[in-house]
Design an enzyme around this catalytic site. Structure first.
Site, PDB file in Angstrom:
ATOM      1  CG  ASP A  27      -2.179   1.065   1.029  1.00 23.76           C
ATOM      2  OD1 ASP A  27      -2.249   1.540   0.081  1.00 23.76           O
ATOM      3  OD2 ASP A  27      -2.594   1.232   1.947  1.00 23.76           O
ATOM      4  NE  ARG A  31      -1.410   6.624   1.160  1.00 25.78           N
ATOM      5  CZ  ARG A  31      -1.472   5.631   2.228  1.00 25.78           C
ATOM      6  NH1 ARG A  31      -1.239   6.150   3.279  1.00 25.78           N
ATOM      7  NH2 ARG A  31      -1.963   4.323   1.860  1.00 25.78           N
ATOM      8  CD1 TRP A  32       7.502   6.550  -3.282  1.00 26.80           C
ATOM      9  CD2 TRP A  32       6.553   6.956  -5.419  1.00 26.80           C
ATOM     10  NE1 TRP A  32       8.500   6.744  -3.927  1.00 26.80           N
ATOM     11  CE2 TRP A  32       8.067   6.744  -5.253  1.00 26.80           C
ATOM     12  CE3 TRP A  32       5.985   7.023  -6.561  1.00 26.80           C
ATOM     13  CZ2 TRP A  32       9.004   6.841  -6.335  1.00 26.80           C
ATOM     14  CZ3 TRP A  32       6.922   6.868  -7.762  1.00 26.80           C
ATOM     15  CH2 TRP A  32       8.424   6.912  -7.566  1.00 26.80           C
ATOM     16  CD  GLU A  74     -13.522  -4.670  -0.018  1.00 24.47           C
ATOM     17  OE1 GLU A  74     -12.132  -4.990  -0.041  1.00 24.47           O
ATOM     18  OE2 GLU A  74     -14.348  -5.506   0.157  1.00 24.47           O
ATOM     19  CG  ASN A  75      -8.343  -2.323  -4.371  1.00 22.87           C
ATOM     20  OD1 ASN A  75      -7.144  -3.121  -4.334  1.00 22.87           O
ATOM     21  ND2 ASN A  75      -8.406  -1.246  -3.576  1.00 22.87           N
ATOM     22  NE  ARG A 195      -2.660  -1.007   5.039  1.00 20.98           N
ATOM     23  CZ  ARG A 195      -3.820  -0.963   4.666  1.00 20.98           C
ATOM     24  NH1 ARG A 195      -4.455  -1.740   4.984  1.00 20.98           N
ATOM     25  NH2 ARG A 195      -4.094  -0.396   3.659  1.00 20.98           N
ATOM     26  CB  SER A 203      -7.751  -2.975   3.560  1.00 23.28           C
ATOM     27  OG  SER A 203      -7.080  -1.808   4.188  1.00 23.28           O
ATOM     28  CD  GLU A 214       3.766 -12.155  16.719  1.00 26.66           C
ATOM     29  OE1 GLU A 214       3.625 -10.670  16.947  1.00 26.66           O
ATOM     30  OE2 GLU A 214       3.212 -13.151  17.535  1.00 26.66           O
TER      31      GLU A 214
HETATM   32  C1  IPE Z   1      -5.384  -2.672   0.310  1.00 27.30           C
HETATM   33  O1  IPE Z   1      -4.994  -1.013   0.024  1.00 27.30           O
HETATM   34  C2  IPE Z   1      -5.470  -3.435  -0.956  1.00 27.30           C
HETATM   35  C3  IPE Z   1      -4.395  -3.547  -1.663  1.00 27.30           C
HETATM   36  C4  IPE Z   1      -3.160  -3.299  -1.230  1.00 27.30           C
HETATM   37  C5  IPE Z   1      -4.493  -4.424  -2.814  1.00 27.30           C
HETATM   38  P1  IPE Z   1      -6.136   0.051  -0.129  1.00 27.30           P
HETATM   39  O2  IPE Z   1      -5.486   1.185  -0.443  1.00 27.30           O
HETATM   40  O3  IPE Z   1      -7.354  -0.443  -1.010  1.00 27.30           O
HETATM   41  O4  IPE Z   1      -6.865   0.014   1.442  1.00 27.30           O
HETATM   42  P2  IPE Z   1      -7.760   1.105   2.154  1.00 27.30           P
HETATM   43  O5  IPE Z   1      -8.590   1.434   1.128  1.00 27.30           O
HETATM   44  O6  IPE Z   1      -6.627   2.250   2.231  1.00 27.30           O
HETATM   45  O7  IPE Z   1      -7.973   0.445   3.275  1.00 27.30           O
HETATM   46  C1  IPE Z   2      -1.584   0.262  -3.244  1.00 27.41           C
HETATM   47  O1  IPE Z   2      -1.500   1.593  -3.446  1.00 27.41           O
HETATM   48  C2  IPE Z   2      -1.979  -0.486  -4.475  1.00 27.41           C
HETATM   49  C3  IPE Z   2      -3.328  -1.117  -4.740  1.00 27.41           C
HETATM   50  C4  IPE Z   2      -4.189  -1.035  -3.857  1.00 27.41           C
HETATM   51  C5  IPE Z   2      -3.689  -1.669  -5.880  1.00 27.41           C
HETATM   52  P1  IPE Z   2      -2.710   2.548  -3.261  1.00 27.41           P
HETATM   53  O2  IPE Z   2      -3.104   2.676  -4.677  1.00 27.41           O
HETATM   54  O3  IPE Z   2      -3.653   2.036  -2.275  1.00 27.41           O
HETATM   55  O4  IPE Z   2      -1.842   3.852  -3.088  1.00 27.41           O
HETATM   56  P2  IPE Z   2      -2.466   5.027  -1.660  1.00 27.41           P
HETATM   57  O5  IPE Z   2      -2.939   4.050  -0.532  1.00 27.41           O
HETATM   58  O6  IPE Z   2      -3.641   5.610  -2.496  1.00 27.41           O
HETATM   59  O7  IPE Z   2      -1.358   5.640  -1.414  1.00 27.41           O
HETATM   60 MG    MG Z   3      -3.994   2.533  -0.533  1.00 27.19          MG
END
Ligand code: IPE
Ligand code: IPE
Ligand code: MG
Length: 247
Positions: A27, A31-32, A74-75, A195, A203, A214
Site C-alpha cells: 500500500d 501517496r508516493w 473493494e478496489n 503493511r 482492509s 504477527e
Molecule cells: C489494500 O489497500 C489493498 C491492496 C493493497 C491491494 P487499499 O489502499 O485498497 O486499502 P484502504 O482503502 O486504504 O483500506
Molecule cells: C496500493 O497503493 C496499490 C493497490 C491498492 C492496488 P494505493 O493505490 O492504495 O496507494 P495509496 O494508498 O492511495 O497511497
Molecule cells: Mg491504499
C-alpha cells in the site's frame, strides 16, 4: 540492492527462525506518486519494481510462502482508468517476470475470484499458474480480486454444496476442514503480516488466516520499501514471543 546497510541487516537474521509464510499489503503507491506530483500510475509502476525485488529476496532467505495483496474486492471502486492500468501492470509483470520466476522454481498461485478479471490479465494469470504448477522453492500467492469476507462466504457456500451432494456431513465441519474451503488451501497461516504506508488496518486481507499472525506496520510507502525494510521486519518478527494462547 545489496547496500552496506542491507548486508549488515541480513547478517542479523536468524536463519533458524525464518517466517515460513510472509504476507504483505502493498500500500501507498498513490501517496508516493502524489508526493512527487506524479500521476498515481507512476506509483504503481514503482511499486511493481519492489514486487520483483521482494520476491527475489524472499526466495533467497528461504521463505516458503509469500502472499501479496495486489487487488482487493473493494478496489473495483476506483476510477476505471486506474483499474485498467493496474490490470495492464499485472500483464506486464507476468510477461516480463514469468521466465525468471519459473527458473527460480517459484510457484505462482492466486487468491480471489480471478474469473472476474478482464480476459487478458485472466489468461496471463492462468498461464503463469500452469507454467509454474510443479515448482517447489516458494509459493508466490497473489491476492487478485481478493477479499477476506468474500473468501469466507465462498467457503461457506462450497461447504453447503458438499453437504447437499453428500460429500461431507455437518459433523465433519471443523477448523481443519474449513481450511480446505479457503483460497489458501494447502498454505499454512501467515507468520508475519507486513503493511507499509502508515495505515493501521487490514482492509479485508486474510481475515480468517491471520488469527495468530504477527503484525509489522510501517510508515514507509510501498514504492520506497527496500530489501533492508524487509530484513527489519523479519528481525523484529524474530524477537516476538508467539504464545498462541499458551503461556
Ligand atoms: C489494500 O489497500 C489493498 C491492496 C493493497 C491491494 P487499499 O489502499 O485498497 O486499502 P484502504 O482503502 O486504504 O483500506
Ligand atoms: C496500493 O497503493 C496499490 C493497490 C491498492 C492496488 P494505493 O493505490 O492504495 O496507494 P495509496 O494508498 O492511495 O497511497
Ligand atoms: Mg491504499
Amino acid at each position: 540492492m545489496g547496500s552496506l546497510q542491507s548486508i549488515e541487516l541480513k547478517n542479523k537474521i536468524d536463519y533458524n527462525n525464518i517466517p515460513e509464510h510472509v504476507a504483505i499489503i502493498m500500500d501507498g503507491n498513490g501517496r508516493w506518486a502524489k508526493k512527487r506530483f506524479l500521476p498515481r500510475t507512476a506509483g504503481h509502476n514503482e511499486g511493481l519494481k519492489r514486487v520483483t525485488e521482494i520476491v527475489e529476496v524472499a526466495t533467497k532467505i528461504g521463505i516458503k510462502y509469500l502472499s501479496l495483496y495486489a487487488f482487493s474486492t473493494e478496489n473495483w471502486k476506483r476510477p476505471q482508468e486506474e483499474i485498467d492500468n493496474l490490470m495492464k501492470l499485472l500483464v506486464h509483470y507476468i510477461r516480463t517476470e514469468l521466465n525468471k520466476i519459473h527458473k527460480n522454481n517459484i510457484k505462482i498461485q492466486t487468491m480471489g475470484d480471478i474469473s472476474k478479471l478482464p480476459k487478458t490479465p485472466r489468461e496471463e494469470v492462468e498461464r503463469a499458474i500452469k507454467t509454474t504448477e510443479n515448482n517447489t522453492k516458494m509459493i508466490l500467492n497473489i491476492g487478485l480480486n481478493y477479499g477476506g469476507r468474500d473468501e469466507i462466504i465462498q467457503g461457506v457456500k462450497n461447504i453447503l454444496k458438499d453437504i447437499n451432494m453428500g460429500n461431507i456431513k455437518e459433523e465433519d465441519i471443523n477448523e481443519d476442514l474449513f481450511l480446505n474451503y479457503l483460497y489458501t488451501k494447502g498454505i499454512p497461516d501467515p507468520d508475519l503480516l507486513i503493511r507499509p504506508s502508515g495505515e493501521l488496518r487490514l482492509s479485508n486481507f486474510m481475515l480468517y488466516q491471520i488469527a495468530y499472525t504477527e503484525f509489522w506496520f510501517s510508515d514507509i510507502l510501498w514504492p520506497d520499501f527496500k530489501e533492508e525494510d524487509f530484513y527489519r521486519a523479519i528481525i523484529d518478527y524474530q524477537k516476538r514471543d508467539r504464545r498462541f494462547g499458551g503461556i
